[in-house]
Scaffold this active site. Structure first.
Site, PDB file in Angstrom:
ATOM      1  N   SER A 148      28.330  35.474  40.363  1.00 21.95           N
ATOM      2  CA  SER A 148      29.512  34.697  40.726  1.00 21.95           C
ATOM      3  C   SER A 148      30.774  35.446  40.326  1.00 21.95           C
ATOM      4  CB  SER A 148      29.479  33.353  40.002  1.00 21.95           C
ATOM      5  OG  SER A 148      29.725  33.564  38.620  1.00 21.95           O
ATOM      6  N   LYS A 149      31.889  34.926  40.796  1.00 22.87           N
ATOM      7  CA  LYS A 149      33.172  35.534  40.459  1.00 22.87           C
ATOM      8  C   LYS A 149      33.390  35.501  38.947  1.00 22.87           C
ATOM      9  CE  LYS A 149      38.070  34.365  41.156  1.00 22.87           C
ATOM     10  NZ  LYS A 149      38.499  35.107  40.009  1.00 22.87           N
ATOM     11  N   ARG A 150      32.894  34.426  38.314  1.00 20.46           N
ATOM     12  CA  ARG A 150      33.067  34.309  36.867  1.00 20.46           C
ATOM     13  C   ARG A 150      32.357  35.430  36.108  1.00 20.46           C
ATOM     14  NH1 ARG A 150      31.544  28.954  34.659  1.00 20.46           N
ATOM     15  NH2 ARG A 150      31.264  30.258  32.812  1.00 20.46           N
ATOM     16  N   GLY A 160      31.945  38.418  37.177  1.00 26.16           N
ATOM     17  CA  GLY A 160      32.794  39.591  37.339  1.00 26.16           C
ATOM     18  C   GLY A 160      33.978  39.544  36.387  1.00 26.16           C
ATOM     19  N   ASP A 161      34.625  38.373  36.316  1.00 29.08           N
ATOM     20  CA  ASP A 161      35.791  38.231  35.433  1.00 29.08           C
ATOM     21  C   ASP A 161      35.395  38.491  33.988  1.00 29.08           C
ATOM     22  OD1 ASP A 161      37.280  37.650  37.612  1.00 29.08           O
ATOM     23  OD2 ASP A 161      37.299  35.466  37.309  1.00 29.08           O
TER      24      ASP A 161
END
Ligand code: GLU
Length: 504
Positions: free
Chosen positions: A262-264, A266-267
């Protein structure tokens, strides 16, 4: 493959395209090219509530940046156009009507509140509410109501949806190129909505109609669509159309291997999950992209290709051409593919070495415009040739080579301790006269002269080379000292040694 292969990438423009979507596009592209077929882009924008301005453009830009262009799509070779479903609205209703006329679909008038009440009621009894053969006659639809009642409702303009009448007590035998044979008991299926109250088709209807009209031969898409496969196959059957072949690509998993990337993730771990940076106009949030983070498209394509596929050999580096040659849908795995951000960097480091130094110099200049503004591009390009072996990203060049452009401002303390001894100042003063005496100031002559001088003094090389490097670089790092001296020139080399003599 005997028939003319046609595949499509069919994203919904609901925001930035996740790299999983790019992987789907890539596999479609590779498959098409491998079989001399056509790669189509279709924009599935029938869900007005989820439509996001700019998302379509983002998709097109992403494919362009990756170097996997579509041959048919919005604005390009519109043989089967339009390629935006919102512009094909008028087409779909007739197909839904056809199924109704043939008794394969029906009108349903149940309101959202009524359906909610049924759901709750079932939950309370520990059951799940499924709208299908099991209870459809107890609900409000054209199968349970009389023809007059239905006509009355339609005449009165009451809201309705059109549902597919899924069969009772049958076993469907589905085929997936990656997953093999799949058996589905139709009693577990619900009567999916094909057409909505807002006059728009659902994804399922529009997708099938368009794949048919666009003569798609292979549907290659993410695993999240596997649960829809039964309905899609039943729809082809209901229309009497030949179904395409299907291949559902494995999920892309978090670096830990647990759960979907998920994008999280990556962050949290510091890597992008989108090809290009994206600004959310509503929240102002900016999501980072591979392009802006300094990845080369070749590296992105190469690492995406390995998410769920491999050639079965040791080879890891593949150009797009080589991927087309080696790619095989049958070799795509069923199991989820773990995303490895370090491997991604490894690919980038590799492709960095293949870039032309002149191109890298242009890019470097864009990243450090102020620092490099007055510096000749050929000089920058030569510097890059000396340092790129150790660089993964263009922006690494500054850390690896700032001393080619500026006198080092800071001194690394540890290096000073190691390199600067009591007798160093005397040696450095003498070294300055040695350097000053060099007439043909080339890398080779500098090296021979200084090495010759050290040998004649019968001292260890480190006694000179370490403080020399310290003066030039500010630390004990960097490429070959004589290369640096040659690049920055005689005067600047002497000036830096002199500087350090004054400082320490
Ligand atoms: N519009 C769907 C998506 O956003 C397409 C799924 C398919 O390829 O059938 O992924």
């Amino acid at each position: 493959m005997s028939k003319n292969v046609r595949v499509r990438f069919a994203p919904s423009p609901t925001g930035p395209l996740h790299i999983g979507g790019v992987r789907t596009a890539l596999f479609n592209y590779l498959f098409a090219k491998k079989h001399g077929g056509t790669f189509v882009l279709r924009i599935e924008d029938t869900d007005q509530n989820r439509y996001v301005e700019g998302a379509e453009n983002y998709i097109v830009e992403s494919l362009k940046w990756c170097g996997i262009p579509f041959e048919e799509g919005p604005g390009t070779n519109e043989k089967f156009g339009p390629y935006r479903q919102s512009e094909r609205k008028h087409l779909y209703k007739a197909y839904a009507d056809q199924l109704i006329a043939e008794g394969k679909a029906y009108y349903a008038f149940d309101s959202a509140e009524e359906l909610d009440a049924h759901r709750k009621d079932h939950e309370e009894k520990g059951k799940t509410f499924i709208y299908n053969w099991h209870n459809r006659l107890k609900l409000k639809n054209s199968l349970s109501l009389s023809a007059e009642e239905v006509q009355e409702k339609l005449n009165a303009g009451e809201d309705y949806v059109i549902r597919f009448k899924s069969p009772q007590d049958e076993t469907l035998h589905l085929k997936d190129i990656i997953r093999g044979d799949i058996k589905i008991d139709t009693n577990t299926l619900d009567d999916k909505v094909l057409f909505k109250a807002d006059g728009m088709p659902t994804y399922h209807l529009a997708n099938i109609v368009d794949d048919h009209l666009m003569e798609i031969t292979h549907v290659i898409r993410g695993e999240e669509w596997l649960p829809s496969l039964a309905l899609h196959v039943m729809l082809y059957d209901a229309f009497g159309w030949e179904a395409p072949e299907f291949a559902h690509l494995p999920l892309i998993l978090k670096p830990t291997g647990k759960g979907k990337l998920s994008k999280r993730d990556g962050d949290k771990l510091g890597f992008p999950v989108f090809p290009l940076a994206w600004k959310d106009e509503q929240t102002g949030d900016i999501s980072r992209g591979y392009r802006e983070d300094g990845y080369f498209p070749e590296a992105v394509v190469n690492f995406l290709a390995f998410l769920g596929w491999n050639p079965g050999t040791e080879q890891e580096i593949f150009s797009l051409e080589e991927l087309i040659e080696a790619f095989d849908l049958e070799k795509v795995h069923k199991a989820g593919a773990r995303f490895d951000p370090d491997k991604t960097k490894w690919f980038n480091h590799h492709y960095m070495q293949e870039q032309h130094n002149d191109d890298l110099a242009e890019q470097f200049k864009m990243v450090y415009p102020e620092e490099l503004n007055d510096i000749d591009i050929n000089y920058i390009s030569m510097v890059i040739g000396l340092i790129k072996e150790r660089a993964t990203f263009v922006y690494d060049f500054w850390n690896l080579g700032h001393f080619f452009f500026q006198t080092p401002e800071e001194l690394d303390e540890k290096s000073v301790k190691k390199a600067w001894k009591e007798d160093t100042p005397e040696l450095m003063k003498e070294l300055i006269t040695v350097i000053d005496s060099i007439e043909d100031y080339s890398q080779e002559v500098i090296q021979n002269t200084i090495k010759g001088w050290i040998t004649s003094k019968e001292i260890g090389f480190g006694k000179v080379m370490m403080p020399l490097r310290l003066s030039l670089v500010g630390s004990l790092q960097g490429p070959d000292v004589f290369d640096i001296m040659y690049m920055i020139g005689k005067n600047e080399s002497i000036r830096r040694i002199d500087n350090l003599l004054n400082t320490l």
